[in-house]
Design a protein around this motif. Structure first.
Motif, mmCIF file in Angstrom:
data_model
loop_
_atom_site.group_PDB
_atom_site.id
_atom_site.type_symbol
_atom_site.label_atom_id
_atom_site.label_comp_id
_atom_site.label_asym_id
_atom_site.label_seq_id
_atom_site.Cartn_x
_atom_site.Cartn_y
_atom_site.Cartn_z
ATOM 1 N N GLY A 302 54.502 37.566 26.226
ATOM 2 C CA GLY A 302 53.669 38.373 27.119
ATOM 3 C C GLY A 302 54.130 38.321 28.558
ATOM 4 N N ILE A 303 54.857 37.276 28.934
ATOM 5 C CA ILE A 303 55.385 37.141 30.291
ATOM 6 C C ILE A 303 56.871 37.459 30.252
ATOM 7 C CG2 ILE A 303 55.749 35.591 32.236
ATOM 8 C CD1 ILE A 303 53.304 34.006 31.270
ATOM 9 N N GLY A 473 49.114 45.404 27.014
ATOM 10 C CA GLY A 473 50.482 45.003 27.269
ATOM 11 C C GLY A 473 51.455 45.889 26.520
ATOM 12 N N GLN A 485 47.681 39.727 26.683
ATOM 13 C CA GLN A 485 46.928 40.301 27.790
ATOM 14 C C GLN A 485 46.489 41.729 27.482
ATOM 15 O OE1 GLN A 485 50.175 39.851 27.717
ATOM 16 N NE2 GLN A 485 51.309 41.408 28.844
ATOM 17 N N PHE A 495 45.634 36.534 33.695
ATOM 18 C CA PHE A 495 46.843 37.252 34.075
ATOM 19 C C PHE A 495 47.788 36.359 34.867
ATOM 20 C CE2 PHE A 495 45.185 40.931 32.281
ATOM 21 C CZ PHE A 495 46.143 41.931 32.333
ATOM 22 N N MET A 499 53.626 39.496 33.562
ATOM 23 C CA MET A 499 52.945 40.283 32.535
ATOM 24 C C MET A 499 53.027 41.762 32.905
ATOM 25 S SD MET A 499 49.484 38.183 31.557
ATOM 26 C CE MET A 499 49.537 36.756 30.480
ATOM 27 N N THR A 500 53.148 42.613 31.899
ATOM 28 C CA THR A 500 53.076 44.053 32.114
ATOM 29 C C THR A 500 51.839 44.581 31.411
ATOM 30 O OG1 THR A 500 54.482 44.509 30.185
ATOM 31 C CG2 THR A 500 55.570 44.284 32.327
ATOM 32 N N GLU A 522 53.306 46.051 36.632
ATOM 33 C CA GLU A 522 53.835 44.690 36.548
ATOM 34 C C GLU A 522 52.951 43.777 37.384
ATOM 35 O OE1 GLU A 522 57.582 42.163 38.427
ATOM 36 O OE2 GLU A 522 57.802 44.339 38.122
ATOM 37 N N CYS A 523 52.493 42.691 36.794
ATOM 38 C CA CYS A 523 51.704 41.714 37.544
ATOM 39 C C CYS A 523 52.649 40.937 38.463
ATOM 40 C CB CYS A 523 50.967 40.767 36.604
ATOM 41 S SG CYS A 523 49.876 39.594 37.446
#
Length: 595
Positions: A302-303, A473, A485, A495, A499-500, A522-523
């Protein structure tokens, strides 16, 4: 066979097996969202082609559950059949478990294919039936019916390939080491990797086994001293097999996973995620010691790492160019008075994507929905269901691409003629919701649950809601929907940078209009101060948002500034790769607005 004849065949098969009913889910042995055709039995038996649904057939009735995205679609596709449509989550509608408890009595039995039902759901149904003295039995009676017609697709076996570290930023050995570290933290020594996206992430493995999702039907088994890939023989080249061997990965047949689990030492401790493990495999795993917990790969993938993020940014430039050229084609065709249908829209868009380097397929079936059709969130034009685009109202287009550098997902709602006052209001509210999510600034303990309300505020202010999450995501050259996420009311995942997520609020008024605006975000890290560690979002999607329908006076100054800044960024990133006519067009679409 008609739908009712297929339902009757299920009843007869259950009765012949000494049972009283059958349950079929849209699932496969890997708990996938998009299924290989081989496992996708529910649409064949019911006629409903949506996702996330369940069919229950008893000896005197049948019912199908769908979520809020598909209420309208399911009602239409089930019309004329005996199947009762259950709008899951609506007031007065029982859950599947409640329904089973009401319609099965002492001594009766429900059949399901345990290899195609997540363990957590099977256990829920077992408990519901047990309260009435009924039982659940794992037995597949649906497949023989389907097989006998000759209409069932074969189990996919497309050629596999390995992504390179230049694409993913990691080797299989790197990622296996990451998983082992997480197993140690959890007090476990082994993990059966069941999700196709998780297997793909772990081993950099890709194929074309699923529609629009470049993954291979396979399992993996990780212990502290070995890693095994379970896949049909002959699917990997000798070179890729050797590359995996260098990372300590051996190969076995796809069907051998349960035997391999049983053969492991008794003191092996499996980390078991009931939600991500089919019931048949779960029974094998729980013959060993177990620790309950989520598959760590969900959180790890996820990241996105820096290599993946760099590739994703390039991917969205390419995709943005394709969508810009599509919109120019659309506007030209409409100006010339050409008669277009929703299927034409799909074809036009695919043509432009196919021109882009590294593109190889769509990331999901394009939703091109004109007018009231867009009120069905996952509407899809096909065959006789194919409306003409008229010179009024809105056209919603939701689509995405798979590239050798990433996966995209974008929705734009285009005005194609005069708009009603309601259409302008709804569009403006959706845009406000989209912007408020995109410009959110938040502390590093915020979950998808907390962030979801950033987007809903502007539509809630008008007592309007949308029956779905705000965003999901997106995988990296993988599934277009990816966890853990998401932006939705029940998501507890915090978050983190890298992460997207999609940002896609909407308004869906049945028989009137559907509007959605979607970007990928994009986080990003915004730094620390005395109040804590701050995060926010940066846009990945690079396509102008139509401003013609906007009631500008309803936007706040901050919302106007965000939109103008976004459009300036879109022009800056795309214009160097466009010709002069395209630059002129894009500059006009990205022009600043103001009161």
């Amino acid at each position: 066979m008609t739908t009712n004849e297929k339902i009757a065949a299920l009843r007869a098969a259950a009765k012949a097996a000494g049972a009283d009913g059958v349950l079929i889910m849209t699932s496969d042995p890997h708990c996938s969202e998009y299924l290989p055709g081989y496992y996708n039995a529910l649409p064949w038996f019911s006629g409903f082609i949506g996702e996330n649904s369940t069919l229950v057939v008893t000896q005197d009735r049948s019912a199908l559950w769908c979520d809020g995205r598909f209420y309208v679609q399911a009602d239409k596709q089930l019309a004329g059949s005996e199947i009762e449509c259950m709008h899951a989550g609506s007031a007065g509608v029982p859950t599947v478990a409640e329904y089973l408890g009401s319609h099965f009595a002492d001594g009766q039995t429900l059949l399901l294919d345990g290899s195609c039902v997540p363990a957590t759901i099977a256990k829920e149904y077992i408990d519901a039936l047990a309260k009435k003295g009924a039982a659940l039995k794992s037995q597949d009676v649906a497949s023989p019916i389907w097989d006998a017609t000759g209409e069932r697709p074969a189990l996919p076996d497309t050629p596999c390939e390995l992504l390179t570290p230049a694409q993913t930023g990691a080797t299989a050995a790197d990622r296996i080491a990451m998983v082992r570290a997480e197993l140690q933290k959890a007090g476990a020594t082994a993990l059966a990797v069941t999700g196709l996206d998780c297997v793909g992430w772990l081993l950099n493995l890709r194929a074309r086994d699923l529609p629009c999702t470049p993954l291979a039907v396979a399992y993996a088994l990780v212990t502290m001293d070995a890693c095994t890939l379970f896949i049909a023989p002959g699917r990997l080249s000798d070179a890729d097999t050797a590359t995996l061997a260098e990372s300590g990965v051996t190969l076995r047949g796809y069907e051998e996973i349960i035997d391999a689990v049983h053969a492991l030492p008794a003191d092996e401790v499996f980390l078991v995620d009931e939600k991500a493990t089919n019931y048949a495999l779960y029974e094998a795993l729980t013959a060993h010691k177990t620790v309950a917990g989520a598959d760590p790969i969900f959180a790890l993938k996820g990241i996105k790492n820096e290599t993946e993020l760099k590739n994703l940014r390039e991917c969205h430039i390419r995709d943005g160019i394709a969508v810009v050229r599509f919109q120019m084609d659309l506007e030209k065709a409409l100006a010339e008075g050409k008669q277009l249908t929703e299927i034409d829209i799909d074809t036009m868009l695919q043509k432009r994507r196919a021109e882009m380097p590294g593109y190889f397929e769509d990331s999901f079936s394009t939703i091109a929905a004109y007018g009231a059709n867009a009120a069905m969130m996952h509407y899809h034009a096909e065959g006789d269901v194919n409306s003409a685009i008229e010179p009024r109202g809105f056209l919603l287009v939701d689509n995405g691409g798979q590239y050798d550098c990433g996966t995209t997902d974008i929705t734009r709602t285009y005005p194609v003629g005069p708009l009603t006052d309601n259409e302008r209001r709804y569009y403006t509210w959706v845009l406000q919701s989209h912007i408020d999510m995109a410009r959110a600034v938040f502390l590093d303990y915020c979950t998808g649950f907390a962030l979801d309300t950033f987007a809903r505020g502007p539509v809630w202010a008008h007592k309007v809601n949308y029956r779905c999450g705000t965003g999901h995501g997106v995988g990296f050259i993988s599934g277009v929907h990816e966890g853990p996420q998401s932006l939705r009311p029940n998501n507890p995942v915090i978050f983190k940078p890298g992460m997207t997520i999609t940002d896609e609020p909407g308004i869906y008024e049945t028989d009137e209009v559907g509007i959605r605006i979607e970007n990928e975000l994009e986080c990003v890290d915004l730094g620390e101060n005395q109040y804590g560690h701050w995060l926010g979002f940066a846009p990945l999607t690079l396509v102008p948002i139509s401003t013609e329908p906007v009631l500008v006076d309803e936007l706040s100054r901050d919302q106007i500034n965000w939109l103008n800044d976004y459009h300036a960024h879109v022009y800056e990133m795309l214009s160097p790769r466009l010709n002069e006519d395209e630059k002129v067009w894009l500059k006009e679409k990205c022009a600043a607005i103001g009161r």
